[in-house]
Write an enzyme that holds these catalytic residues in place. Structure first.
Site, PDB file in Angstrom:
ATOM      1  N   ASN A   9       0.823  -1.254  -0.054  1.00 23.63           N
ATOM      2  CA  ASN A   9       0.092   0.188   0.096  1.00 23.63           C
ATOM      3  C   ASN A   9       1.026   1.313   0.059  1.00 23.63           C
ATOM      4  O   ASN A   9       1.797   1.465   1.124  1.00 23.63           O
ATOM      5  CB  ASN A   9      -0.921   0.103   1.163  1.00 23.63           C
ATOM      6  CG  ASN A   9      -1.725   1.321   1.317  1.00 23.63           C
ATOM      7  OD1 ASN A   9      -1.791   1.957   0.616  1.00 23.63           O
ATOM      8  ND2 ASN A   9      -2.477   1.440   2.631  1.00 23.63           N
ATOM      9  N   LYS A  11       0.123   4.129  -0.359  1.00 24.36           N
ATOM     10  CA  LYS A  11      -0.300   5.479   0.285  1.00 24.36           C
ATOM     11  C   LYS A  11      -0.251   6.472  -0.688  1.00 24.36           C
ATOM     12  O   LYS A  11      -0.013   6.130  -1.847  1.00 24.36           O
ATOM     13  CB  LYS A  11       0.110   5.701   1.830  1.00 24.36           C
ATOM     14  CG  LYS A  11      -0.213   4.160   2.637  1.00 24.36           C
ATOM     15  CD  LYS A  11      -0.162   4.587   4.060  1.00 24.36           C
ATOM     16  CE  LYS A  11      -0.252   3.015   4.856  1.00 24.36           C
ATOM     17  NZ  LYS A  11      -0.103   3.300   6.212  1.00 24.36           N
ATOM     18  N   HIS A  94      -9.495   1.278   4.463  1.00 21.27           N
ATOM     19  CA  HIS A  94      -8.317   1.381   5.297  1.00 21.27           C
ATOM     20  C   HIS A  94      -8.550   2.301   6.450  1.00 21.27           C
ATOM     21  O   HIS A  94      -9.367   3.323   6.461  1.00 21.27           O
ATOM     22  CB  HIS A  94      -6.943   1.876   4.595  1.00 21.27           C
ATOM     23  CG  HIS A  94      -5.791   1.890   5.034  1.00 21.27           C
ATOM     24  ND1 HIS A  94      -5.369   2.982   5.889  1.00 21.27           N
ATOM     25  CD2 HIS A  94      -4.870   0.986   4.897  1.00 21.27           C
ATOM     26  CE1 HIS A  94      -3.915   2.413   6.261  1.00 21.27           C
ATOM     27  NE2 HIS A  94      -3.838   1.374   5.856  1.00 21.27           N
ATOM     28  N   GLU A  96      -6.992   4.720   7.648  1.00 21.38           N
ATOM     29  CA  GLU A  96      -6.523   6.019   7.433  1.00 21.38           C
ATOM     30  C   GLU A  96      -7.848   6.759   6.783  1.00 21.38           C
ATOM     31  O   GLU A  96      -8.290   7.994   6.775  1.00 21.38           O
ATOM     32  CB  GLU A  96      -5.260   6.285   6.649  1.00 21.38           C
ATOM     33  CG  GLU A  96      -3.874   5.919   7.329  1.00 21.38           C
ATOM     34  CD  GLU A  96      -2.934   5.339   6.735  1.00 21.38           C
ATOM     35  OE1 GLU A  96      -2.976   5.438   5.270  1.00 21.38           O
ATOM     36  OE2 GLU A  96      -1.847   4.946   7.346  1.00 21.38           O
ATOM     37  N   GLU A 166      -5.528  -4.841  10.335  1.00 20.75           N
ATOM     38  CA  GLU A 166      -4.405  -3.755  10.527  1.00 20.75           C
ATOM     39  C   GLU A 166      -4.432  -3.342  11.636  1.00 20.75           C
ATOM     40  O   GLU A 166      -5.494  -2.001  11.842  1.00 20.75           O
ATOM     41  CB  GLU A 166      -4.345  -2.921   9.401  1.00 20.75           C
ATOM     42  CG  GLU A 166      -4.113  -3.410   8.023  1.00 20.75           C
ATOM     43  CD  GLU A 166      -3.421  -2.381   7.112  1.00 20.75           C
ATOM     44  OE1 GLU A 166      -2.387  -2.696   6.490  1.00 20.75           O
ATOM     45  OE2 GLU A 166      -4.020  -1.392   6.866  1.00 20.75           O
ATOM     46  N   GLY A 172       2.583   2.114  10.618  1.00 17.92           N
ATOM     47  CA  GLY A 172       3.634   3.262  10.740  1.00 17.92           C
ATOM     48  C   GLY A 172       4.382   3.621  11.753  1.00 17.92           C
ATOM     49  O   GLY A 172       4.931   4.904  11.891  1.00 17.92           O
ATOM     50  N   SER A 212       3.399  -2.303  10.143  1.00 10.39           N
ATOM     51  CA  SER A 212       4.961  -2.391  10.411  1.00 10.39           C
ATOM     52  C   SER A 212       5.722  -3.681  10.078  1.00 10.39           C
ATOM     53  O   SER A 212       6.591  -4.172  10.475  1.00 10.39           O
ATOM     54  CB  SER A 212       5.451  -2.062  11.969  1.00 10.39           C
ATOM     55  OG  SER A 212       4.880  -0.817  12.195  1.00 10.39           O
TER      56      SER A 212
END
Ligand code: 13P
Length: 248
Positions: A9, A11, A94, A96, A166, A172, A212
């Site tokens: 991904n 991003k 996702h 985010e 996730e 991150g 991660s």
């Protein structure tokens, strides 16, 4: 035996020129048939990526799409547009997007249904925040996210989806869930799939871990019985991605 699926991904990273340079630098090294490999790239990089992966086993995915066919939805991209470009995967929901762009379990379900209508494989993201983990509601929450995401989706279609677990606190941050933590939730996801669709369909669905993942921890995580690969952020736009894909 489920084939592993390892998706990057990207991003909001890599301009089309940077995407070209990166894909050219890595594509021959990750062209294996051991795992399915997907680059989920920004919309503007789709054309470049689709062109460069021709003749490889790598697929290209988008990171989002809208759930209606067309119309007055400024700034959105439809499943028909992705489909016409031969985009085979799309990340849906996702964390985010849930956190910064107001996505809900309901919008996730609408998008999943639309992606499937166009034969695009949705990679559905679920996972808890640190607060939710501390409250002890991880499994309950993830079960609910999965159930709502799959509302009105028949077993035949459900078999083809990918679910990415996730944990938000591991994204991150450099902090990875332990293999046992990741396996516990992925096993719970397979259980809820079995409750909805029966064991055969549940056993066909591929469940990824994301948060991660890197060259050093990929092999250990992907060895867990209910973890069928990874959704990789930061490490997917580095040379290191080769080592994640070719984990041993
Ligand atoms: P990182 O691998 O950078 O933690 O990101 C995970 C992720 O959000 C993939 O979708």
């Amino acid at each position: 035996m489920r084939k592993k699926i390892i998706a990057g991904n990207w991003k909001m990273n890599l301009t089309p020129r940077e995407a070209r340079d990166f894909i050219n630098s890595i594509k021959d090294k990750i062209n294996s048939d051991k795992s399915d490999v997907v680059f989920c790239v920004p919309y503007l990089d789709l054309a470049v990526a689709l062109n460069l992966i021709q003749g490889t086993n790598i697929s290209v995915g988008a990171q989002n799409m809208y759930y209606t066919d067309k119309g007055a939805f400024t700034g959105e991209i439809s499943a028909s547009m992705l489909s016409e470009m031969s985009v085979r995967y799309v990340i849906i929901g996702h964390s985010e997007r849930r956190q910064f762009f107001g996505e809900t379990d309901i919008s996730v379900n609408k998008k999943v249904r639309k992606a499937l209508e166009y034969n695009i494989t949705p990679i559905i993201c679920v996972g808890e925040s640190l607060d939710q983990r501390r409250q002890g509601i991880t499994i309950e929450l993830v079960r609910q996210q999965v159930k709502i995401a799959l509302l009105d989706i028949p077993a035949e279609q459900a078999k083809n989806i990918v679910i990415a677990y996730e944990p938000i606190w591991a994204i991150g941050t450099g902090e990875t869930a332990t293999c046992d933590q990741a396996e516990e939730v992925c096993a719970a996801i397979r259980l809820v799939l079995a409750e909805i669709y029966g064991q055969e369909a549940a056993d066909a669905v591929r469940i990824q871990y994301g948060g991660s993942v890197n060259a050093a921890n990929a092999a250990e995580i992907f060895a867990m019985p209910n973890i069928d690969g990874g959704l990789v952020g930061g490490a997917s736009i580095k040379a290191e991605f080769e080592k994640v894909v070719n984990y041993e």
